[in-house]
Write a protein that holds these residues in place. Structure first.
Motif, PDB file in Angstrom:
ATOM      1  N   SER A   1       0.718  -1.240  -0.034  1.00 41.41           N
ATOM      2  CA  SER A   1      -0.030   0.146   0.064  1.00 41.41           C
ATOM      3  C   SER A   1       0.769   1.177  -0.043  1.00 41.41           C
ATOM      4  O   SER A   1       0.268   2.343  -0.166  1.00 41.41           O
ATOM      5  CB  SER A   1      -0.801   0.087   1.211  1.00 41.41           C
ATOM      6  N   ALA A   2       2.191   1.129   0.186  1.00 43.65           N
ATOM      7  CA  ALA A   2       2.737   2.326   0.283  1.00 43.65           C
ATOM      8  C   ALA A   2       3.925   2.282  -0.727  1.00 43.65           C
ATOM      9  O   ALA A   2       4.171   1.309  -1.591  1.00 43.65           O
ATOM     10  CB  ALA A   2       3.586   2.240   1.802  1.00 43.65           C
ATOM     11  N   SER A   3       4.805   3.563  -0.910  1.00 46.69           N
ATOM     12  CA  SER A   3       6.046   3.550  -1.763  1.00 46.69           C
ATOM     13  C   SER A   3       7.009   4.359  -1.262  1.00 46.69           C
ATOM     14  O   SER A   3       6.866   5.417  -0.457  1.00 46.69           O
ATOM     15  CB  SER A   3       5.668   4.361  -3.060  1.00 46.69           C
ATOM     16  N   ILE A   4       8.182   3.680  -1.158  1.00 48.22           N
ATOM     17  CA  ILE A   4       9.478   4.014  -0.358  1.00 48.22           C
ATOM     18  C   ILE A   4      10.743   4.532  -1.397  1.00 48.22           C
ATOM     19  O   ILE A   4      10.885   3.829  -2.192  1.00 48.22           O
ATOM     20  CB  ILE A   4      10.059   2.946   0.343  1.00 48.22           C
ATOM     21  N   PRO A   5      11.098   5.884  -1.532  1.00 49.82           N
ATOM     22  CA  PRO A   5      11.694   6.408  -2.259  1.00 49.82           C
ATOM     23  C   PRO A   5      13.090   5.622  -2.222  1.00 49.82           C
ATOM     24  O   PRO A   5      13.700   5.326  -1.243  1.00 49.82           O
ATOM     25  CB  PRO A   5      11.931   7.716  -1.912  1.00 49.82           C
ATOM     26  N   LEU A   6      13.787   5.140  -3.332  1.00 47.91           N
ATOM     27  CA  LEU A   6      15.235   4.716  -3.453  1.00 47.91           C
ATOM     28  C   LEU A   6      15.995   5.540  -4.094  1.00 47.91           C
ATOM     29  O   LEU A   6      15.483   6.290  -4.805  1.00 47.91           O
ATOM     30  CB  LEU A   6      15.037   3.340  -4.171  1.00 47.91           C
ATOM     31  N   PRO A   7      17.402   5.528  -3.673  1.00 50.54           N
ATOM     32  CA  PRO A   7      18.454   6.589  -4.403  1.00 50.54           C
ATOM     33  C   PRO A   7      18.553   6.084  -5.628  1.00 50.54           C
ATOM     34  O   PRO A   7      18.573   4.842  -6.300  1.00 50.54           O
ATOM     35  CB  PRO A   7      19.689   6.182  -3.615  1.00 50.54           C
ATOM     36  N   LEU A   8      18.790   6.920  -6.704  1.00 55.79           N
ATOM     37  CA  LEU A   8      18.637   6.532  -7.982  1.00 55.79           C
ATOM     38  C   LEU A   8      20.046   6.270  -8.499  1.00 55.79           C
ATOM     39  O   LEU A   8      21.104   6.527  -8.162  1.00 55.79           O
ATOM     40  CB  LEU A   8      18.469   8.070  -8.964  1.00 55.79           C
ATOM     41  N   THR A   9      20.089   5.095  -9.254  1.00 56.50           N
ATOM     42  CA  THR A   9      21.322   4.748  -9.728  1.00 56.50           C
ATOM     43  C   THR A   9      21.621   5.129 -10.933  1.00 56.50           C
ATOM     44  O   THR A   9      20.861   6.032 -11.552  1.00 56.50           O
ATOM     45  CB  THR A   9      21.299   3.124 -10.130  1.00 56.50           C
ATOM     46  N   PRO A  10      22.968   5.338 -11.324  1.00 54.40           N
ATOM     47  CA  PRO A  10      23.429   5.876 -12.676  1.00 54.40           C
ATOM     48  C   PRO A  10      22.529   5.666 -13.740  1.00 54.40           C
ATOM     49  O   PRO A  10      22.254   6.478 -14.600  1.00 54.40           O
ATOM     50  CB  PRO A  10      24.782   5.559 -12.663  1.00 54.40           C
ATOM     51  N   GLY A  11      22.128   4.403 -14.066  1.00 61.07           N
ATOM     52  CA  GLY A  11      21.565   3.787 -15.129  1.00 61.07           C
ATOM     53  C   GLY A  11      19.946   4.275 -14.857  1.00 61.07           C
ATOM     54  O   GLY A  11      19.447   4.448 -16.030  1.00 61.07           O
ATOM     55  N   LEU A  12      19.568   4.608 -13.856  1.00 61.32           N
ATOM     56  CA  LEU A  12      18.188   5.165 -13.854  1.00 61.32           C
ATOM     57  C   LEU A  12      18.158   6.816 -13.675  1.00 61.32           C
ATOM     58  O   LEU A  12      16.916   7.275 -13.305  1.00 61.32           O
ATOM     59  CB  LEU A  12      17.209   4.360 -12.480  1.00 61.32           C
ATOM     60  N   THR A  13      19.038   7.292 -14.026  1.00 56.16           N
ATOM     61  CA  THR A  13      19.151   8.793 -14.246  1.00 56.16           C
ATOM     62  C   THR A  13      18.901   9.295 -15.534  1.00 56.16           C
ATOM     63  O   THR A  13      19.995   9.204 -16.288  1.00 56.16           O
ATOM     64  CB  THR A  13      20.492   9.483 -13.430  1.00 56.16           C
ATOM     65  N   ASN A  14      17.959  10.129 -15.735  1.00 58.21           N
ATOM     66  CA  ASN A  14      17.606  10.175 -17.072  1.00 58.21           C
ATOM     67  C   ASN A  14      17.256  11.811 -17.431  1.00 58.21           C
ATOM     68  O   ASN A  14      17.535  12.309 -18.420  1.00 58.21           O
ATOM     69  CB  ASN A  14      16.090   9.554 -17.469  1.00 58.21           C
ATOM     70  N   LYS A  15      17.132  12.516 -16.391  1.00 55.29           N
ATOM     71  CA  LYS A  15      16.867  13.970 -16.512  1.00 55.29           C
ATOM     72  C   LYS A  15      17.654  14.801 -17.319  1.00 55.29           C
ATOM     73  O   LYS A  15      18.913  14.473 -16.634  1.00 55.29           O
ATOM     74  CB  LYS A  15      16.291  14.580 -15.049  1.00 55.29           C
ATOM     75  N   GLY A  16      17.496  15.465 -17.948  1.00 51.57           N
ATOM     76  CA  GLY A  16      18.227  16.572 -18.663  1.00 51.57           C
ATOM     77  C   GLY A  16      19.106  15.717 -19.806  1.00 51.57           C
ATOM     78  O   GLY A  16      20.007  16.624 -20.492  1.00 51.57           O
ATOM     79  N   LYS A  17      18.972  14.361 -20.083  1.00 48.13           N
ATOM     80  CA  LYS A  17      19.759  13.692 -21.068  1.00 48.13           C
ATOM     81  C   LYS A  17      19.047  12.926 -21.874  1.00 48.13           C
ATOM     82  O   LYS A  17      19.452  12.560 -23.116  1.00 48.13           O
ATOM     83  CB  LYS A  17      21.112  13.004 -20.417  1.00 48.13           C
ATOM     84  N   ASN A  18      18.018  12.088 -21.481  1.00 44.49           N
ATOM     85  CA  ASN A  18      17.306  11.262 -22.223  1.00 44.49           C
ATOM     86  C   ASN A  18      15.871  11.724 -22.706  1.00 44.49           C
ATOM     87  O   ASN A  18      15.548  12.724 -21.957  1.00 44.49           O
ATOM     88  CB  ASN A  18      17.279   9.759 -21.465  1.00 44.49           C
ATOM     89  N   TYR A  19      15.198  11.000 -23.387  1.00 50.74           N
ATOM     90  CA  TYR A  19      14.056  11.483 -23.906  1.00 50.74           C
ATOM     91  C   TYR A  19      12.995  10.222 -23.722  1.00 50.74           C
ATOM     92  O   TYR A  19      13.420   9.016 -23.884  1.00 50.74           O
ATOM     93  CB  TYR A  19      13.726  11.494 -25.291  1.00 50.74           C
ATOM     94  N   VAL A  20      11.460  10.634 -23.369  1.00 49.11           N
ATOM     95  CA  VAL A  20      10.646   9.600 -23.283  1.00 49.11           C
ATOM     96  C   VAL A  20       9.529   9.611 -24.202  1.00 49.11           C
ATOM     97  O   VAL A  20       9.242  10.740 -24.728  1.00 49.11           O
ATOM     98  CB  VAL A  20       9.906   9.703 -21.788  1.00 49.11           C
ATOM     99  N   GLY A  21       9.003   8.640 -24.694  1.00 51.20           N
ATOM    100  CA  GLY A  21       7.953   8.561 -25.701  1.00 51.20           C
ATOM    101  C   GLY A  21       7.736   7.263 -26.297  1.00 51.20           C
ATOM    102  O   GLY A  21       7.690   6.185 -25.646  1.00 51.20           O
ATOM    103  N   SER A  22       7.385   7.294 -27.670  1.00 56.90           N
ATOM    104  CA  SER A  22       6.888   6.277 -28.399  1.00 56.90           C
ATOM    105  C   SER A  22       8.208   5.740 -29.573  1.00 56.90           C
ATOM    106  O   SER A  22       8.472   6.449 -30.364  1.00 56.90           O
ATOM    107  CB  SER A  22       5.820   6.602 -29.289  1.00 56.90           C
ATOM    108  N   LEU A  23       8.352   4.345 -29.347  1.00 59.04           N
ATOM    109  CA  LEU A  23       9.542   3.881 -30.093  1.00 59.04           C
ATOM    110  C   LEU A  23       8.886   3.638 -31.433  1.00 59.04           C
ATOM    111  O   LEU A  23       9.654   3.778 -32.590  1.00 59.04           O
ATOM    112  CB  LEU A  23      10.189   2.711 -29.743  1.00 59.04           C
ATOM    113  N   SER A  24       7.709   3.330 -31.587  1.00 54.14           N
ATOM    114  CA  SER A  24       6.983   2.947 -33.123  1.00 54.14           C
ATOM    115  C   SER A  24       7.246   4.330 -33.963  1.00 54.14           C
ATOM    116  O   SER A  24       7.290   3.932 -35.224  1.00 54.14           O
ATOM    117  CB  SER A  24       5.730   2.349 -32.830  1.00 54.14           C
ATOM    118  N   THR A  25       6.889   5.339 -33.270  1.00 54.51           N
ATOM    119  CA  THR A  25       7.029   6.619 -34.201  1.00 54.51           C
ATOM    120  C   THR A  25       8.423   6.638 -34.566  1.00 54.51           C
ATOM    121  O   THR A  25       8.786   7.218 -35.723  1.00 54.51           O
ATOM    122  CB  THR A  25       6.288   7.778 -33.421  1.00 54.51           C
TER     123      THR A  25
END
Length: 592
Positions: free
Chosen positions: A112-136
């Motif tokens: 029922s809850a969510s506990i924040p975890l430290p971001l690993t280098p691989g899951l750090t995306n802000k400012g460098k990666n893009y999110v969206g649709s691969l099919s497009t």
């Protein structure tokens, strides 16, 4: 008698000659890797001397492409230095759905809850990666390939390998015959497949491709390397209420709903206009045959971390696809006489990053460069055809190119360095330490060791042999879908746009003779219908049958198949062989 007659029909069909075409580079698969290889080769072929052909089984480019997806643009910028200006700045005009990542989250979920975890280098995306649709993105790459003179053929399934005369290498591939009915007989619409003979075949079929599987076995390309391990990724795209939308937000979760013996995690990505991609990846190396990845995904959406975003929204798309999780240790030898393997066909996914497009594309560029170095030393087929005529060209006895420079280049590239650094993270969850031990080790490896440990963990069993008898476990039960956040499996399949001709030969082959009764007797008593549980599309069913020894009979709903390949990977007896259906069949993904 019926089986004998069927074999005679198939024998007569196979004896009919196919039309041959001669090309300089033939690429099987029109996903990110296949299109990248074609583009890079033609960029090098400045005189437009060589014919490059891409064969794609989907009816349209991108319609069989399923991904999370977060794009790390490193490879894209190597291929197109002006990618950001040309593609991202004008995405409304070119239809590419990508947004910069603006917010990263990583959570451990309890019931029922969510506990924040430290971001690993691989899951750090802000400012460098893009999110969206691969099919497009794939459709955009297709347009770029055509501008360079690449020949794109969609709606054609590659079903056969053409070997040289002594079967020591391959000289081409052939497309599947069209118009074969469910009994194996030719219909009025029957058309023989085409042969594409080529100096080099590039296999870019995606994860666990049917041709790639045969080639790996034929040339023993896994010798000295680990078995590949896989995950099943399930995904929906939702239109959510504006107040629940956070453009560019990327979140990954571990824990609930998966038990400690299941590897995997969830995600939600916000992109476009109020679109949220929500999904779950489940490692297919689980032991309990009563696990249903589809039902685990439905449970995930009821967790507050997800339900608070999805409530009041509308599910508009669904899909599922197997993913490579074996990492560097499970990549096969990449070249063989007559061809090379690239992208997800080889298994370049960076599992801790949950990204594979950038590594797949880079492998494709390296392969294209190595292929061009060798092919450019030879005359183009087009000039040979003009000189000798097609009927006088026979490459079956010619020396085959075995391009070893591709793998050497790969091992010197940043792809190898990146995968080497994370090689121990995924297999650490397969140790006796379990989920929390794996989390602790992977955090230490990512943040402190940075891949420099003097050891390398291995994957042992295949995902199929990891499955244990149902008698070892208490059967799992799952809640019924509410039709609001969770759905029955057929409702989800209807959102994939999947189509297969009802009167088409079943592309899911059981053993040698398609003996479903024998299959039931061998598997059901031990695994209690594992095929019905692992399939995310309702393809396999064990339906009640009082005349059967075990009270059930095995049924295949091949028209539901969304080409995830899970059955070929996870079936404990390895009797299910996923083969290509007729070209154009399968899902019709558009915004996934």
């Amino acid at each position: 008698m019926k089986l004998l007659m069927l074999r005679r029909y198939m024998s007569s069909i196979s004896s009919m000659p196919r039309v041959k075409d001669f090309v300089d580079l033939c690429i099987v698969g029109g996903g990110p890797a296949g299109l990248t290889a074609a583009i890079k080769f033609k960029q090098l072929d400045k005189e437009n001397k060589y014919r490059v052909v891409v064969l794609e089984k989907a009816g349209d480019l991108g319609s069989h492409t399923l991904s999370g997806m977060i794009l790390e643009p490193r490879s894209m910028l190597e291929l197109f230095p002006n990618f950001k200006e040309e593609c991202l700045a004008n995405k409304k005009d070119n239809g590419v759905m990508l947004d910069p990542v603006t917010n990263d989250q990583f959570k451990l979920l309890t019931a029922s809850a969510s506990i924040p975890l430290p971001l690993t280098p691989g899951l750090t995306n802000k400012g460098k990666n893009y999110v969206g649709s691969l099919s497009t993105v794939v459709r955009w790459l297709g347009e770029k390939a055509e501008e360079l003179g690449v020949e794109l053929y969609t709606g054609v399934s590659v079903s056969d390998i053409i070997y040289n005369k002594d079967k020591t290498g391959i000289i081409g591939v052939a497309t599947k015959d069209l118009g074969i009915d469910k009994n194996g007989k030719p219909k009025d619409s029957f058309e023989r497949g085409l042969e594409f003979h080529s100096k080099q075949i590039v296999l870019a079929e995606g994860c666990h491709g049917s041709i790639t599987k045969q080639i790996i076995n034929k040339f023993n390309l896994r010798e000295g390397r680990n078995n590949q391990s896989y995950g099943l990724g399930l995904k929906e795209v939702w239109e959510v209420k504006p107040e629940n939308f956070n453009k560019g937000m990327v979140a990954h979760t571990m824990g609930y709903p998966l038990s400690k013996d299941l590897y995997g995690g969830g995600f939600q990505y916000h992109f476009g206009d109020n679109l949220v991609s929500v999904g779950l990846v489940v490692g297919l190396d689980y032991e309990d045959p009563s696990v249903s990845p589809y039902q685990e995904f439905q449970k995930l959406k009821h967790h507050p971390f997800y339900s608070e975003v999805l409530k009041g929204g509308k599910c508009i798309a669904y899909g599922a696809r197997a993913l490579n999780e074996g990492g560097l240790q499970a990549i096969p030898k990449l070249n063989f006489p007559g061809g090379v393997i690239i992208g997800a066909s080889a298994g370049f996914m960076n599992v801790p990053k949950i990204k594979g497009t950038h590594t797949a594309m880079k492998s494709a560029m390296l392969a294209a460069e190595s292929c061009y170095d060798e092919i450019s030393k030879l005359p183009a087929f087009e000039s040979l055809v003009e000189e000798k005529g097609e009927d006088n060209i026979d490459i079956s006895e010619e020396p085959l190119l075995n391009i070893e420079s591709y793998e050497r280049a790969l091992m010197k590239s940043w792809v190898y360095d990146e995968l080497y650094q994370v090689r121990n993270i995924r297999p650490s969850f397969n140790t006796k330490a379990g989920l929390f031990g794996g989390m602790m080790y992977s955090g230490m490896d990512a943040l402190l060791l940075k891949g420099k440990a003097p050891w390398t963990f291995s994957f042992g069993k295949s995902d199929a042999t990891a499955t244990k008898p149902a008698s070892n476990f208490k059967p799992r039960s799952y809640p019924k879908p509410d039709g609001v956040l969770s759905f029955d499996i057929l409702t989800s399949v209807s959102r994939t746009g999947t189509y297969h001709d009802d009167n088409e030969q079943c592309h899911l082959r059981i053993g040698k003779d398609q003996n479903l009764k024998e299959f039931t007797q061998e598997t059901y008593p031990v695994y209690k219908g594992v095929e019905q549980k692992f399939c995310p599309a309702g393809v396999y069913e064990f339906v009640k049958d009082e005349t059967s020894k075990y009270g059930v009979k095995f049924k295949i709903n091949s028209q539901n198949c969304i080409h995830c390949k899970t059955c070929d990977i996870k079936s404990p007896t390895q009797q299910i062989n996923w083969t290509v259906p007729e070209g154009g069949d399968g899902p019709k993904y558009t915004i996934t």
